[in-house]
Design a protein around this motif. Structure first.
Motif, PDB file in Angstrom:
ATOM      1  N   ASN A   5       0.832  -1.202   0.000  1.00 38.87           N
ATOM      2  CA  ASN A   5       0.000   0.000   0.000  1.00 38.87           C
ATOM      3  C   ASN A   5       0.866   1.250   0.000  1.00 38.87           C
ATOM      4  O   ASN A   5       1.696   1.434   0.894  1.00 38.87           O
ATOM      5  CB  ASN A   5      -0.907   0.013   1.235  1.00 38.87           C
ATOM      6  N   PHE A  31      -3.253   4.828  -2.284  1.00 37.73           N
ATOM      7  CA  PHE A  31      -4.203   5.688  -1.568  1.00 37.73           C
ATOM      8  C   PHE A  31      -3.870   7.131  -1.939  1.00 37.73           C
ATOM      9  O   PHE A  31      -2.742   7.576  -1.729  1.00 37.73           O
ATOM     10  CB  PHE A  31      -4.078   5.504  -0.056  1.00 37.73           C
ATOM     11  N   GLU A  45      -5.160   5.099   9.586  1.00 33.47           N
ATOM     12  CA  GLU A  45      -6.315   4.206   9.441  1.00 33.47           C
ATOM     13  C   GLU A  45      -6.021   2.994   8.574  1.00 33.47           C
ATOM     14  O   GLU A  45      -6.846   2.075   8.491  1.00 33.47           O
ATOM     15  CB  GLU A  45      -7.498   4.983   8.848  1.00 33.47           C
ATOM     16  N   ASN A  46      -4.848   2.973   7.908  1.00 36.82           N
ATOM     17  CA  ASN A  46      -4.542   1.895   6.974  1.00 36.82           C
ATOM     18  C   ASN A  46      -3.122   1.370   7.191  1.00 36.82           C
ATOM     19  O   ASN A  46      -2.290   2.027   7.809  1.00 36.82           O
ATOM     20  CB  ASN A  46      -4.694   2.390   5.533  1.00 36.82           C
ATOM     21  N   ASP A  47      -2.876   0.191   6.662  1.00 33.32           N
ATOM     22  CA  ASP A  47      -1.556  -0.430   6.747  1.00 33.32           C
ATOM     23  C   ASP A  47      -0.728   0.046   5.554  1.00 33.32           C
ATOM     24  O   ASP A  47      -0.680  -0.594   4.502  1.00 33.32           O
ATOM     25  CB  ASP A  47      -1.699  -1.954   6.730  1.00 33.32           C
TER      26      ASP A  47
END
Length: 234
Positions: A5, A31, A45-47
């Motif tokens: 990511n 993202f 909020e994300n990895d």
């Protein structure tokens, strides 16, 4: 195979989209955000495996966003900015960024730097012998599996670049490496921005030395380069 990511924080939508398209060719999950505040929120909020950060962002500057990200994470960060002066590059690196690209940039070069940082961050411990995963010199122990350093038993987290520089030097104690050698071996590319090596060395000293201005372990050989010494007479 893990899908990595990538967080892209860039307020110019055309550039943001160009970066996204370039990275998706390598199967990265991208993202996209357009301001510093959203960058911090999405990161938490994300990895996220790597961040691409513009410096001139609304709501929260890129510099401020990097500081907030670095409070909790040593995720690799690449700065992409129109600010090309050496001062701004050094400032960005001192804040905790791992690399710096100046606009306008070549999308192939950006992808290459992302690939290199991802590989160094996630792949270098895959073949490490679990029974021999620590390099210890004096009070400094470098864990090859935890990707951190212990100073007199106290854990200090490292960025991917810091880890690889320290691993190179500690694996070859008392050997002097020029800044060009360090750059080429750690960045895996011809030595161009060798000044960044000194910035990373300073950050490593701040973490492992009791008195960074009078280092015991990570020493400079003036006019030549740097070395990690087995023992220094105090």
């Amino acid at each position: 195979m893990k899908e990595y990511n990538i967080l892209v924080a860039e307020d110019e939508k055309t550039i943001n989209e160009l970066i996204k398209i370039s990275l998706e060719k390598f199967d990265y999950n991208v993202f996209q955000v357009y301001d510093g505040k959203s960058a911090v929120e999405v990161f938490k909020e994300n990895d996220i495996d790597l961040v691409i950060m513009d410096l001139m962002l609304p709501k929260l500057s890129g510099e401020e966003a990097i500081v907030k990200i670095r409070e909790d994470s040593y995720c690799p960060i690449i700065i992409v900015s129109a600010k090309s002066e050496n001062f701004n590059k050094v400032l960005g690196l001192n804040l905790g960024a791992d690399d710096y690209l100046t606009k306008p940039f070549n999308e192939i070069e950006l992808a290459a730097r992302v690939n290199s940082l991802i590989r160094r961050t996630h792949d270098y411990s895959e073949n490490t012998d679990q029974n021999d995963d620590t390099i210890t010199i004096g009070g400094i122990s470098l864990s090859l599996t935890q990707k951190c350093v212990f100073v007199d038993g106290v854990r200090k987290n490292l960025t991917a670049i810091e880890f690889n520089i320290l691993k190179l030097l500690m694996s070859n104690p008392d050997r002097v490496f020029s800044t060009e050698e360090i750059y080429e071996k750690v960045w895996n590319e011809p030595a161009i921005e060798t000044r960044t090596v000194s910035v990373h060395i300073k950050r490593i000293r701040d973490k492992i030395e009791i008195d960074p201005k009078n280092p015991r372990y990570l020493l400079v050989s003036w006019g030549i380069g740097y070395k990690f010494v087995k023992d220094k007479v105090m």
